[in-house]
Design a protein around this motif. Structure first.
Motif, PDB file in Angstrom:
ATOM      1  N   ALA B 112     -24.293 -32.603 -31.817  1.00 34.34           N
ATOM      2  CA  ALA B 112     -24.922 -33.564 -30.915  1.00 34.34           C
ATOM      3  C   ALA B 112     -23.936 -34.010 -29.850  1.00 34.34           C
ATOM      4  N   LEU B 113     -22.684 -34.260 -30.274  1.00 29.53           N
ATOM      5  CA  LEU B 113     -21.670 -34.676 -29.308  1.00 29.53           C
ATOM      6  C   LEU B 113     -21.461 -33.590 -28.257  1.00 29.53           C
ATOM      7  N   GLY B 114     -21.380 -32.342 -28.713  1.00 34.76           N
ATOM      8  CA  GLY B 114     -21.202 -31.226 -27.778  1.00 34.76           C
ATOM      9  C   GLY B 114     -22.327 -31.169 -26.772  1.00 34.76           C
ATOM     10  N   ALA B 115     -23.563 -31.260 -27.261  1.00 37.10           N
ATOM     11  CA  ALA B 115     -24.720 -31.132 -26.383  1.00 37.10           C
ATOM     12  C   ALA B 115     -24.819 -32.311 -25.419  1.00 37.10           C
ATOM     13  N   VAL B 116     -24.624 -33.516 -25.950  1.00 31.38           N
ATOM     14  CA  VAL B 116     -24.755 -34.703 -25.104  1.00 31.38           C
ATOM     15  C   VAL B 116     -23.647 -34.740 -24.046  1.00 31.38           C
ATOM     16  N   ALA B 117     -22.424 -34.352 -24.446  1.00 28.95           N
ATOM     17  CA  ALA B 117     -21.329 -34.294 -23.478  1.00 28.95           C
ATOM     18  C   ALA B 117     -21.682 -33.325 -22.354  1.00 28.95           C
ATOM     19  N   GLY B 122     -22.126 -32.662 -17.400  1.00 35.44           N
ATOM     20  CA  GLY B 122     -22.505 -31.521 -16.582  1.00 35.44           C
ATOM     21  C   GLY B 122     -21.898 -30.224 -17.087  1.00 35.44           C
ATOM     22  N   ALA B 123     -22.609 -29.119 -16.790  1.00 35.16           N
ATOM     23  CA  ALA B 123     -22.195 -27.808 -17.279  1.00 35.16           C
ATOM     24  C   ALA B 123     -20.814 -27.432 -16.740  1.00 35.16           C
ATOM     25  N   ALA B 124     -20.494 -27.898 -15.552  1.00 36.78           N
ATOM     26  CA  ALA B 124     -19.233 -27.505 -14.917  1.00 36.78           C
ATOM     27  C   ALA B 124     -18.036 -27.916 -15.769  1.00 36.78           C
ATOM     28  N   ALA B 125     -18.155 -29.096 -16.408  1.00 41.73           N
ATOM     29  CA  ALA B 125     -17.065 -29.582 -17.248  1.00 41.73           C
ATOM     30  C   ALA B 125     -16.820 -28.650 -18.427  1.00 41.73           C
ATOM     31  N   PHE B 126     -17.787 -27.819 -18.742  1.00 38.56           N
ATOM     32  CA  PHE B 126     -17.674 -26.905 -19.877  1.00 38.56           C
ATOM     33  C   PHE B 126     -17.509 -25.455 -19.437  1.00 38.56           C
ATOM     34  N   GLY B 128     -19.338 -23.855 -17.379  1.00 39.70           N
ATOM     35  CA  GLY B 128     -20.601 -23.198 -17.085  1.00 39.70           C
ATOM     36  C   GLY B 128     -21.310 -22.562 -18.266  1.00 39.70           C
ATOM     37  N   VAL B 129     -20.896 -22.873 -19.489  1.00 32.47           N
ATOM     38  CA  VAL B 129     -21.608 -22.310 -20.642  1.00 32.47           C
ATOM     39  C   VAL B 129     -22.932 -23.053 -20.835  1.00 32.47           C
ATOM     40  N   ALA B 134     -22.227 -25.292 -26.104  1.00 28.59           N
ATOM     41  CA  ALA B 134     -21.517 -26.570 -26.221  1.00 28.59           C
ATOM     42  C   ALA B 134     -21.820 -27.209 -27.575  1.00 28.59           C
ATOM     43  N   ALA B 135     -23.076 -27.150 -27.986  1.00 29.24           N
ATOM     44  CA  ALA B 135     -23.474 -27.724 -29.272  1.00 29.24           C
ATOM     45  C   ALA B 135     -22.786 -26.990 -30.417  1.00 29.24           C
ATOM     46  N   PHE B 136     -22.770 -25.669 -30.326  1.00 29.27           N
ATOM     47  CA  PHE B 136     -22.145 -24.879 -31.380  1.00 29.27           C
ATOM     48  C   PHE B 136     -20.657 -25.203 -31.481  1.00 29.27           C
TER      49      PHE B 136
END
Lengths: 272, 349
Positions: B112-117, B122-126, B128-129, B134-136
């Motif tokens: 949940a933390l991964g997805a909410v973050a 925004g996707a850019a912070a990750f 673009g995945v 992010a959730a996984f």
């Protein structure tokens, strides 16, 4: 040629958490005999047995089964040679008596295999042998202590292994159940290694007794040679008489009367 | 379970679940904002799968709804329901604890933390995945945090593992809530909440492949470890005496359970309760032998999830309820009823 001894233990040394539990323990278990392990609490009986069914790893020494070091055997193969009933088995969820006994077939079945007719035959036979057939669909949680222990013995018997290892199987059982259980062990035609608290039961049912104290073997031999007042005083710190059992002639331990030992007056000891 | 009647019973239950499940799927694919009669659904599916039938019996829109919108969703429900239920069976057996479920190790909170973050920052912070990745990643992070804490701060035990999972999970949930709160944007907050409560609405064919492979492989692996699971029920000492290395099997099962849960959460959010109650319900029907229990729990979880998803998108049209809301609201009383009516104990020994 198969070796004369079913089980041979040499220089077994175990350390757990920096503490030495067993120190150079060695003895042999002759084929077809019932060998008892006695000793005070904390002597290392359970650790020794755990090594034999490979729950605890030993640092030095060796245990050979039919002449082969047991660590060289695949676990499943070992489980077909040595069956064990550890102390205080937990029962998760609602296992039925039949589930318990059927678990003994685990080392004999493949990954996807259901129990075949052959396995079912053995399960039925073991349920009968330990006299829990009428309870087969009962939840383990509803069993009495004696029924529970018989079911666990049934599971070990269903493993169909030539060597049986039992860790204090008579704990918490009443007299009749203690006798019934050890009678079943006696009927087992293979070799048995049994840790046992009750010295008189050990004397009555074991062909051979190993005495452990502080992780080392004090002595071993037939009951009449091992169970002496001197040993009981040295190892168990009790004064006791050892008399021949009036029927079997086997040694029978009678601890000294309280009054004599501590000088308390007779009335007190009667109240006890 | 072990006798002849037991195998029969398991087979019968499985057969019943498969038939009921297939019928339910056809109904579920037909129901929604546009109703398509089950007969038409069956015809469309038959034509798509075998090429047999008469395409003039339905419209292109109907075909699109059935094949591209609703069928992937039903398939995802099957996969997620089966996976979460099987992980529940594994968690309960491995920890010998009837309260264990797929999320007990903090996995859900991490995901949940991964997805909410991802949603808030925004996707850019990750890099673009996708939100699923992010959730996984969050799920894996939480699991490692829990495992490392337990491993390096004392002796390993199931109760320490559960405690660490709950505490670390609570910390992650706090962070998640902080992220949602500080976003101050209604749209983001709603999406995040919806995700936390679980949803199957994102199902599309092109996103089904990876979850299908992981979830099917994981469930098959667990089925192959049924004997070992049976042995673990008797404690480590007895497991060893039965020729099963308890530590090795446990490690293997943790990894499989983590992968299954991580992927399930990545594609559907946090769907509560399924992994807790389906294993118990299955156990009541076929007993504790995992050779029967694992497949029955998988089938029951799949059917349950299809039904729950159907409800979640039909009770409040045109709004869609988060599926986790339905599982909990329906699951809790159903489970209590089951518990009260049965003579069976729940894990007491």
């Amino acid at each position: 040629m198969t070796p004369e001894h079913a089980l041979e233990i040499r220089d077994l040394t175990v350390e757990l958490g920096g503490r030495r539990i067993l120190h150079e323990v060695g003895f042999t278990v002759p084929r077809g005999e019932v060998v008892g392990i006695i000793g005070p609490n904390g002597a290392g009986k359970s650790t020794l047995l755990s090594c034999v069914y490979r729950h605890i790893a030993y640092q030095r020494g060796e245990i050979t089964v039919d002449g082969r070091e047991l660590r060289t055997l695949p676990r499943r193969e070992l489980a077909r040679l040595i069956a064990a009933v550890p102390q205080d088995t937990p029962f998760a969820f609602d296992l039925t008596v039949e589930d318990i006994v059927a678990a003994g077939r685990i080392p004999h079945t493949g990954a996807f295999a259901r129990n075949r007719d052959h396995d079912r035959g053995i399960i039925d036979e073991c349920l009968r042998r330990v006299n829990v057939e009428h309870l087969r669909h009962r939840s383990a949680a509803t069993l009495s202590g004696g029924e529970r222990q018989r079911a666990l013995l049934g599971r070990a018997l269903a493993q169909d292994a030539p060597i049986l290892v039992l860790d204090e199987p008579t704990n918490h059982l009443d007299l009749a159940n203690q006798e019934q259980l050890l009678e079943l062990v006696h009927e087992h035609t293979g070799t048995s290694l049994v840790a046992i608290h009750d010295l008189n039961l050990a004397a009555e049912y074991c062909d051979h007794i190993v005495v452990l104290r502080d992780g080392a073997v004090v002595t071993d031999g037939p009951p009449e040679r091992v169970l002496t007042p001197e040993l009981l005083h040295d190892v168990f710190r009790v004064r006791a008489h050892v008399v021949p059992h009036p029927e079997s002639g086997r040694p029978h331990v009678i601890t000294s009367a309280r009054r004599v030992r501590s000088g308390v007056d007779a009335q007190n000891s009667v109240r006890q | 379970m072990t006798g002849k009647s037991g195998s029969w019973r398991t087979g019968l239950v499985l057969g019943g679940l498969v038939v009921a499940g297939l019928a339910l799927c056809v109904v579920a694919v037909g129901i929604g904002s546009a109703f398509i009669p089950p007969a038409t659904v069956a015809e469309i599916l038959g034509y798509r799968l075998t090429g047999l039938g008469d395409p003039t019996h339905w419209t292109l829109t109907q075909d699109d709804i059935v094949w591209n919108l609703r069928l992937p969703r039903v398939l995802l429900a099957i996969l997620v329901g089966a996976a979460l239920s099987v992980v529940g069976v594994v968690a309960q057996a491995v920890m010998r604890n009837p309260l264990a479920d797929p999320y007990v190790l903090g996995i859900s909170s991490g995901a949940a933390l991964g997805a909410v973050a991802w949603l808030v920052l925004g996707a850019a912070a990750f890099g673009g995945v996708s939100v699923g990745v992010a959730a996984f990643a969050g799920a894996v992070l939480a699991l490692f945090a829990v495992a490392a804490f337990v491993r390096f701060t004392g002796t390993f035990s199931s109760s320490r593992l559960v405690l660490a999972g709950i505490v670390i999970g609570a910390g992650f949930t706090g962070l998640t809530n902080f992220l949602i709160f500080q976003a101050r944007d209604v749209g983001t907050t709603n999406t995040a909440l919806f995700w936390i409560l679980g949803s199957l609405s994102g199902a599309r064919w092109d996103q089904l492949l990876v979850p299908t492979v992981v979830l099917v492989t994981g469930v098959v692996l667990v089925m192959l470890l049924s004997r070992q699971l049976n042995a673990l029920l008797f404690g480590d000492a007895t497991a060893a005496a039965l020729g099963v290395d308890p530590n090795r099997v446990r490690l293997l099962l943790y990894v499989v359970a983590a992968a299954l849960t991580g992927v399930a959460v990545a594609v559907s959010g946090v769907i509560a309760f399924v992994g807790l109650i389906v294993p118990h319900a299955a156990r009541l029907v076929v007993g504790s032998d995992h050779r029967g229990l694992v497949p029955v729990a998988a089938a029951l979880g799949a059917v349950f999830m299809v039904a729950v998803d159907l409800l979640s998108r039909t009770v409040m049209p045109p709004e869609e309820l988060p599926v986790g809301v339905v599982t909990a609201v329906l699951g809790a009383p159903a489970f209590l009823l089951l518990m009260a009516r049965s003579t069976v104990r729940f894990g007491e020994s």
